[in-house]
Structures are given as C-alpha cells and as structure tokens.
Design an enzyme around this catalytic site. Sequence first.
Site, PDB file in Angstrom:
ATOM      1  N   ALA A 150       2.354   4.094 -12.010  1.00 13.05           N
ATOM      2  CA  ALA A 150       3.610   3.341 -12.017  1.00 13.05           C
ATOM      3  C   ALA A 150       3.664   2.398 -13.208  1.00 13.05           C
ATOM      4  CB  ALA A 150       3.759   2.550 -10.716  1.00 13.05           C
TER       5      ALA A 150
ATOM      6  N   TYR B 222      -4.908  -4.492   8.327  1.00 11.30           N
ATOM      7  CA  TYR B 222      -4.269  -5.154   7.193  1.00 11.30           C
ATOM      8  C   TYR B 222      -4.124  -6.659   7.447  1.00 11.30           C
ATOM      9  CZ  TYR B 222      -2.863  -0.330   6.102  1.00 11.30           C
ATOM     10  OH  TYR B 222      -2.847   1.019   5.855  1.00 11.30           O
TER      11      TYR B 222
END
Length: 334
Positions: free
Chosen positions: A211, A58
């Site tokens: 979402a 990441y």
Amino acid sequence: MTDLLHRPLGPFTVSAVSLGCMNLSHAYDVAPPEADAIQLLNHALDAGLTMLDTAALYGGGANERLIAEAVGHRRSEFRLASKCVLDLRDGERVLDGRPESIARTLDEALVRLNTDHIDLYYLHRLDPNVPIEESVGALARAREAGKIGALGLSEMSAATLRRAQAVHPIAAMQTELSPWVRNAEIAVLDACRELGTAFVAFSPVARGMLAGAVRSPDFVTGDIRASMPRFQSPAFEANLALADRFAAIAAEAGFTPAQLSLAWVLARGPHVIAIPGTRSIAHLDENLAAASRPAAPETLAAVDALFAPGAVQGNRYPPAAQAQVDTERLPEEA
C-alpha cells in the site's frame, strides 16, 4: 450508502471489502486516539461496509470494547466477527482450544461487545493439544445456544478444514492472502471453494507493504512487523524493490497500490472476501473504491509474474509464530 460489491459468507452476505479492526488497538505502530477510531468505524458503516472483524486477542479485549462503544448502537447494520482460542490471560498470550476455555472467552466477549450474539465466531488458531473436532464442537454448542450465528477457522490447513467440516459446516476460513503471501493457493483456497466456505483474506495489502505505507524496517516498539523476517534487513530492501515495481504496475493500470492488491485478492475467486485494516478514513475510502473495480487479466498476470515463487525474501513469520499456525508452507519456506 455506497453501492459496494457483496459476496456470500455462510448464511450472510457481506461487503467484499470489509474491515479488519485489529490495528485500531493492537499490533501495528501506535493505536489512534479513541475518538479517531470511533469516527473511522462509523464512517465505514456510512460508506456501506457490512462486516467488522475483531478478536479477543486484540488489545486484550480492548478492540471488542471499542466496537461496542463506537457502533454498538448500529448493530443491525453490520455483521460482527470475532475470535477465540488465542487470548491474553494475566498479560500473557495463551493458545487454548479446550471447549471450556472457548466457552469462557465467548461469554467474556459477549460482555465486552455488549451483545448477546456474534454473527461469525472463529477459532483463531489450531491448538495442537486439542483435537479440532472438540474445539469445533464447542462452537457448535454455542451456535445451538444462540450465542453465535456461524463458525469460522483462522490460519488452518485444508486438511484441518475438512476435519472441522465433518463436525459442523464452516462458514469462513480466515488466512493471510496478498500478492506476496500466497500459501492459501497451495490447497485451502480450493478446499474452501469446494466446501462452500468463504475465504476471508487478512493482510490483503501485505501489512502495508503493498500500500506504499512501509518504506523503512524501523518500527515502533511492539509493532509485530519488526519480528517478521520479510520486514528485516537485508530481506526488507529486496522486498521494497518488489513493492516499488508493483506500484508501477498499479499506476500503469490506473490503480493505487492498495487498490491493485485488493483487486488481485478478490480475483482469486467469488468466495473471497478481503478485510484490510486502516486507521485512515482516506485509506478506507481508497480500499472500498477497489471493491467493484476488477483489474484486467493482463494486469493480474503482471502481478503474478512479479511475485513468482521465490521472489519475496524471508519467511512470513518468525519460528515461534510459525509454530502456532497450521497453514500449508510454500517450498521456499524453511
């Protein structure tokens, strides 16, 4: 501290809704300013969340460094999870499960995280060129040396989990799971339950789709969703219609869409932990509110009916990314 639902993970107990930290540095949209990311991470701990999930990949280590800077001084308040095998070397993404590479990545991660111990360390992917037994052996030796506390696997099959378990107990399997990604239900979810392995669900709100966060297939350069078939036209429009129907089910049950998606994931079993990511404190609080509020059986049944086999259009990953995961495939996946 909020009174959150907690669940076992190997030798630990963690909040059933914990935090995936990837999108604070990597893969989605534009990373937030560092000050905002630091504020969010501290707010997560203040709210009672007890596991932070990162990886060497990441941001090429930037996410690990961010966690150290943001909450390193609060290390006793959370379980730290990170990953190896997938990494960035000289700006190139590499998949390397050789023991010597795992040891190198781990030592570099400890420096970036400014710690001498990572609670849960995952093999991020299966390296098909290295027997899983050799990669797990490297993690077992790291645990014996006190560098890690528990072993995990990510995006691997039930068969691979059983091979790994024969070498050393596996505390956690991290794999994508949401109402619209249900590959884990083929075999690995049950295998985790049988073996006492926690199942850690990443992308439990369908990379934002469940979402209400994605309304268009137009993504910024570098956003990984742009390459994913489910987020490309014409599949996107069909899937958006499903997401809208899902939002209606959530509203009728008194949930936000993200909360219902999380409730559905946690209902897969008491060994399941969800790690949604967010850059918003408001969304973080919304997610945590779902941790101790189960959905009614009829609501869960409505979700299952909506996302019946074949309902979602498009594969989960493009071919190159699919080739790097060991998870089982559903019949409708090419």
